[in-house]
Scaffold this active site. Structure first.
Site, short mmCIF file in Angstrom:
data_model
loop_
_atom_site.label_atom_id
_atom_site.label_comp_id
_atom_site.label_asym_id
_atom_site.label_seq_id
_atom_site.Cartn_x
_atom_site.Cartn_y
_atom_site.Cartn_z
N ASP A 282 77.58 -24.57 -50.14
CA ASP A 282 77.61 -23.74 -51.35
C ASP A 282 76.26 -23.07 -51.52
OD1 ASP A 282 79.78 -23.69 -53.80
OD2 ASP A 282 77.77 -23.10 -54.45
N ASP A 308 73.62 -19.49 -48.22
CA ASP A 308 74.64 -18.47 -47.98
C ASP A 308 75.32 -18.79 -46.65
OD1 ASP A 308 76.04 -16.11 -47.26
OD2 ASP A 308 74.68 -14.89 -48.44
N ASP A 324 87.29 -20.69 -49.77
CA ASP A 324 87.77 -20.33 -51.10
C ASP A 324 86.60 -19.65 -51.82
OD1 ASP A 324 88.86 -20.09 -53.61
OD2 ASP A 324 89.72 -22.10 -53.65
N CYS A 377 91.77 -17.84 -56.28
CA CYS A 377 92.60 -17.91 -57.48
C CYS A 377 92.68 -16.57 -58.18
CB CYS A 377 92.09 -19.00 -58.44
SG CYS A 377 90.34 -18.83 -58.87
#
Length: 455
Positions: A282, A308, A324, A377
């Site tokens: 992350d 990154d 994701d 999402c």
């Protein structure tokens, strides 16, 4: 204690007054500055005024703001019903005060007189609002008298931001758009992914077992940390739809798998539970810290890399990766109703471009014949179906590996003709749903596609 400024006599230490003032301030931050509500009400890094509130007042603040944003379209229509002339366009605090007050009258278990008295007091204390205190009092009293009728209003496309209404109608049609808005106005249940014994945990927590083994609780109005099983790491909070992409990787036991853009860690935990050798990546140090804390609570051993992912160069390629990436999050409007008011179509376009770059980087991390699952999402095709078409047209060392209806069982209705996973908030968890099983209705909007690296 009294305040006699401008000839007014009113309490400035009324119980509940400060939390209403904070609600006005934070609603303004969301609507006027497009600040994330989750960030403003974060218990560690939130807005300074919010952090000064007691635990009980923080809960009330979140309840008021959540309902105010969830029902904003209905509240806007209700407010216009009582106005002879429009409110001054630049009177932002007045708009916000009326919205949080109408929210309490129509949608929360707060006595009308308390909501009205506190609103009038907030207006009289604020020099910008003092001259409107009589108007505030009149509007709210009229609203209280007609509350039963006003509560029956349904959300309308016309009362939400134009960009989002157009996205829903153009992508899903008017009927499904109305269904999405209807489910968005209902507080969602709480879904849990359990390590084992879904049936046992459902009985213990008073929930039901969903087709993928998740446990759905009747209400989300819980202090999660106080529920049985939390402290010992028996489960974690994860929406039904968010738990599906990991299943698309197949058997990953003893395989090296990377969870890219991994925070908050629900998918990381799923991968670890299935016996994978997991590396969580992350770009945010704070989010990665929280992910570590979650994995410690769940007693999962995971590798971590902060940075990154486009700068990540591991010694060995992975058998599979799950990406994701950051997205518009439009599929999570049931849980994060501020998204309608903080995002724009321009955000969707920019995020889709970034997702394309991140997907290229993710593909480079996988060995030949390895799998890549891309998910997010978002309800926008620009971040889903259109992005997949773009990556397949430019990246010739991967192929689409369609998701098969038969591998999804009772969730086969969530697979598109092209072999993508596509859920919308008004979908049912089980294709055998019937009208008596209301708890099977509703999930986050999600998109997922699966690829295989061929050379």
């Amino acid at each position: 204690m009294k305040d006699k400024k401008a000839g007014h006599m009113f309490e400035i230490n009324m119980p509940g007054l400060v939390v209403r003032q904070v609600c006005v301030r934070l609603l303004g931050a969301v609507l006027d500055k497009r600040t994330s509500l989750a960030g403003l009400t974060d218990n560690e890094y939130g807005h300074p005024q919010y952090l000064k509130l007691s635990y009980r007042d923080r809960l009330l603040c979140r309840a008021i703001l959540g309902a105010a944003l969830r029902h904003r379209s209905q509240i806007t229509v209700a407010l216009s019903h009582f106005l002879v002339r429009p409110l001054p366009a630049q009177a932002f605090s007045l708009h916000h005060l009326l919205h949080i007050s109408i929210t309490q009258i129509l949608y929360l278990d707060i006595p009308d007189h308390a909501a009205i008295d506190l609103a009038v007091c907030v207006a009289k204390i604020d020099p910008r609002l003092r001259r409107f205190s009589g108007l505030v009092n009149a509007i709210l009293r009229n609203c209280a008298r007609e509350a039963a009728i006003l509560r029956m209003q349904t959300p309308t496309i016309k009362a939400i931001p134009m960009w989002f209404g157009q996205l829903l109608v153009s992508t899903y049609g008017a009927e499904k758009a109305d269904q999405i808005l209807a489910i968005q106005s209902i507080t969602p249940p709480l879904d849990l992914t359990v390590k084992s014994d879904s049936v046992g945990w459902a009985k213990r927590l008073g929930g039901i077992v969903l087709p993928n083994g998740s446990v759905r609780l009747v209400s989300s109005a819980y202090s999660v940390a106080d529920l049985p099983g939390y402290a010992e790491g028996a489960w974690w909070v994860q929406d039904f739809a968010a738990a599906l992409p990991v299943c698309l990787l197949g058997n990953i036991h003893d395989k090296k798998v990377a969870d890219l853009c991994a925070s908050p860690g629900g998918k990381t935990a799923q991968l670890a539970l299935q016996g994978a050798d997991v590396t969580a990546i992350d770009i945010s140090a704070n989010r990665l810290k929280r992910l570590r804390e979650n994995m410690d609570r769940l007693n999962f051993s995971v590798h971590y890399w902060h940075g990154d992912l486009r700068q990540f160069h591991p010694d060995q390629l992975f058998d599979a990766v799950l990406l994701d990436p950051p997205c518009s999050s439009t599929g999570t409007i049931r849980r994060h109703p501020d998204i309608l008011w903080t995002k724009t179509m321009e955000d969707v376009t920019k995020l889709a471009e970034m997702q394309y770059d991140l997907l290229l980087a993710a593909i480079a991390l996988v060995k030949k014949n390895g799998r890549i699952v891309f998910s997010n999402c978002s309800l926008a095709k620009e971040e889903g179906e259109d992005l997949v078409k773009k990556i397949l047209s430019t990246c010739h060392h991967i192929v689409l590996e369609p998701i098969l209806a038969e591998e999804m069982g009772a969730m086969a209705h969530l697979v598109s003709m092209e072999g993508f996973l596509r859920t919308i908030p008004s979908d049912c968890c089980d294709e055998n749903f019937n009208t008596e099983e209301k708890l099977f209705l509703g999930m986050d909007g999600f998109f997922a596609a699966r690829f295989r690296k061929v050379h």
